[in-house]
Scaffold this active site. Structure first.
Site, PDB file in Angstrom:
ATOM      1  N   ASP A  61      -2.231   6.211  11.685  1.00 12.59           N
ATOM      2  CA  ASP A  61      -1.868   6.178  10.362  1.00 12.59           C
ATOM      3  C   ASP A  61      -0.384   6.976  10.509  1.00 12.59           C
ATOM      4  OD1 ASP A  61      -0.077   4.973   8.067  1.00 12.59           O
ATOM      5  OD2 ASP A  61      -2.234   5.519   6.817  1.00 12.59           O
ATOM      6  N   SER A  79       0.836  -1.507  -0.417  1.00 17.38           N
ATOM      7  CA  SER A  79      -0.521  -0.219  -0.183  1.00 17.38           C
ATOM      8  C   SER A  79       0.639   1.416  -0.641  1.00 17.38           C
ATOM      9  CB  SER A  79      -0.951   0.738   0.917  1.00 17.38           C
ATOM     10  OG  SER A  79       0.351  -0.329   2.607  1.00 17.38           O
ATOM     11  N   HIS A  81       1.913   5.164   6.002  1.00 13.86           N
ATOM     12  CA  HIS A  81       1.560   5.856   5.031  1.00 13.86           C
ATOM     13  C   HIS A  81       1.516   7.612   4.981  1.00 13.86           C
ATOM     14  CE1 HIS A  81      -1.416   2.021   4.998  1.00 13.86           C
ATOM     15  NE2 HIS A  81      -0.670   2.158   3.917  1.00 13.86           N
TER      16      HIS A  81
END
Length: 595
Positions: A559, A318, A562
């Site tokens: 998060d 990702s 990312h």
């Protein structure tokens, strides 16, 4: 006894009687001497008065000229020096006018652009218009060159630095304008120069000073008086093809970001940090600057032209998807009609699994993403496997989508984040070779075997004369006070860690070895982003990966893996673009810029 005039004197040589004067006047010798003294002093005063008169003159007469030359009343104006010579003053006016301070203490003529003293201890000069330049002021010396006056009254040439009398370093650029402390101008050779706090010029192209006027060394961030970051390089810059783009620093640049998330419909909602409520914007204003060279300006239109009728393929986890979406948005800036960009299968981008391919219709090119977090095949275990084995990673076989990677013109691979205990053994995912599951095989060795499999695939299926292959290195995470599942945080990070050290791990070492095994291949290389990304603890979504209607997220579920878009992955694509230029890809050219 008589004197020379027949006057009777006494025997001692004196006068025995008063001096004879006209009738009615009787004066002693002492009075005579007194009167003579008064008369002499008066004569001296008369002489001095005349000198003053002829030297300075009265307002309605003007000064007397010595050795008259030309017309005193002409527009050129004249100045009388101590030698009595008439001097022209470039059409400045009369000596007795308000412009008298163009003459120094010696009253010698100051030539056009020359510097003198205005009798107040201040350095002055005359520019081509005949106007006085104050201490530290800048004018023109009549040769279209910018000049200035330093605190000693000496003329400073174009690009030379002095003091402005206030302890501040100043300089003159090519237009003759004064540059303040830390300012950058042109030294007449097209080279950027700066002034430090002592007023001395610091050499080196592109070197700048910060607010304090101090020169920053490579490895530091330079911020000028406008808050803009710049970097200076010592010595000569290297060619792009000879430069290690992974070594450098982050610098502030107000020209960034190059796109806005609200203008790019091809982006996951989880990466839209600004739209999701992130209040700070400083993280958007940084660009990567290599230490030994300049990166080329990213030109989306030129890049699209170079990949016309071609494919860019991203393969990985990702974080690779993060970079892929960044690339789509960066290229989309060159397309005014966004409907000319679309997913070839009509699939939505958000929460979509598998692979996605966006076509830029006007250029007949695609930018594709294939989800393969391990690069190798993940599937069901073979029959007869131990009960704890729920799935396996075939370390000797690449992902099932690998047949779609073939013939990609630019291939960008990444892996690493899923190669850990939590994503493998803890989930019951073990490693398989052939038809055998090896429960005792450790993760590091399994990763090594998987990268060897990738190397073999590149050799067998990639035409390195046609395709360019990049293996992007590991992207660091920045969880503080915990991990992704134990409440780790990064939501208060708003500034990069500009003094971060390099990051080395068994993952980066294995990936580096994989590239070394492919050295014989023409266009296979590492896209090393680990060091630069390690500094960017401020670039993650943290709690801003949820839309405003439902966010922000809990501080216990952040998060920090990312990246926000626009953001750090944009710089990875800028490096990718630079590597392609260095390899002479397409018609991208080789011109470089700091922007």
């Amino acid at each position: 006894m008589k004197d020379l005039f027949g006057t009777k004197m006494d025997t001692n040589g004196g006068y025995g009687h008063p001096l004879r004067l006209p009738a009615g006047c009787t004066v002693s010798i002492h009075q005579y001497i007194w009167y003579a003294t008064i008369f002499g002093l008066s004569a001296v005063l008369v002489v001095l008065s005349c000198i003053v008169y002829f030297d300075s003159g009265f307002g309605f007469l003007g000064p007397l000229k010595f050795g008259a030359v030309g017309s005193y009343n002409s527009s050129e104006g004249i100045v009388v020096a101590e030698t009595g010579q008439i001097k022209e003053l470039g059409g400045v006016g009369d000596y007795n006018s308000s412009e008298r301070n163009k003459i120094g203490e010696t009253r010698q003529q100051q030539n056009l652009g020359g510097v003198g003293d205005n009798s107040n201890g201040e350095g002055i000069m005359v520019n081509e218009t005949g106007q006085q330049q104050k201490l530290g002021g800048v004018g023109d010396n009549g040769n279209a060159e910018g000049i200035m006056v330093n605190e000693t009254g000496q003329q400073q040439k174009l690009g030379v630095v002095g003091g402005n009398g206030n302890g501040e370093g100043i300089m003159v650029n090519e237009t003759g304008q004064q540059q303040k402390l830390g300012g950058v101008g042109d030294n007449g050779n097209g080279e950027g120069i700066m002034v430090n706090e002592t007023g001395q010029q610091n050499s080196g192209e592109g070197i700048m000073g910060d607010e304090t006027g101090q020169q920053k060394q490579p490895g530091d961030v330079r911020v000028n008086n406008s808050g803009e970051g710049f970097v200076g390089l010592k010595g000569e810059k290297k060619q792009l093809s000879e430069c290690d783009l992974s070594v450098g620093m982050w610098v502030r640049d107000e020209a960034y970001p190059i796109y806005q998330s609200q203008n790019c419909p091809f982006m996951d909602s989880g990466f839209r940090c600004q739209e999701n409520g992130r209040p700070d914007t400083d993280y958007l204003k940084w660009r990567w600057q290599p230490s030994d060279c300049d990166l080329p300006r990213f030109d989306p239109r030129k890049f699209l032209q170079s990949i016309q009728n071609r494919r860019i393929v991203f393969v990985g986890d990702s974080i690779g998807r993060n970079q892929w979406e960044s690339m789509v948005c960066m290229l989309a800036e060159a397309v005014s009609d966004k409907t000319r960009i679309y997913e070839v299968n009509g699939n939505p981008i958000t929460k979509h699994m598998g692979y996605l391919s966006f076509r830029f219709e006007d250029y007949n090119c695609t930018v594709e993403y294939y989800r393969a977090p391990f690069l190798v095949y993940q599937g069901r275990p073979p029959a007869g496997s131990p009960p704890e084995v729920r799935m396996t990673l075939k370390v000797d076989t690449l992902d099932y989508t690998s047949k779609l990677w073939v013939n990609g013109d630019i291939l960008v691979f990444n892996t690493g984040h899923w190669w850990n205990y939590e994503k493998t053994v803890r989930w019951g995912c073990y490693f398989q070779e052939g038809h055998t599951v090896n429960i005792k095989l450790d993760i590091e060795t399994a990763f090594q075997k998987s990268m060897n499999t990738w190397v073999k695939w590149v050799r067998q299926h990639v035409d390195s004369e046609k395709s360019h292959v990049f293996l992007r290195t590991y992207s660091p995470v920045h969880f503080r006070a915990g991990t992704w599942k134990t409440g780790g945080q990064c939501h208060e990070e708003t500034w990069p860690d500009l003094k971060s050290s390099s990051l080395s791990s068994w993952k980066t070492q294995i990936m580096s070895e994989a590239i070394q095994h492919l050295q014989e291949r023409k266009n296979v290389q590492s896209l090393n982003i680990t060091y630069s990304a390690k500094m960017r603890k401020d670039g993650h979504p943290s709690i801003y990966y949820v839309g405003k209607e439902n966010g922000p997220a809990s501080i216990k579920k952040q998060d920090c893996s990312h990246w926000c878009l626009p953001g750090v992955p944009d710089q990875w694509n800028h490096l990718l673009y630079s590597h392609l230029i260095a390899r002479g890809y397409g018609d991208l050219g080789t011109r470089v810029s700091r922007k």
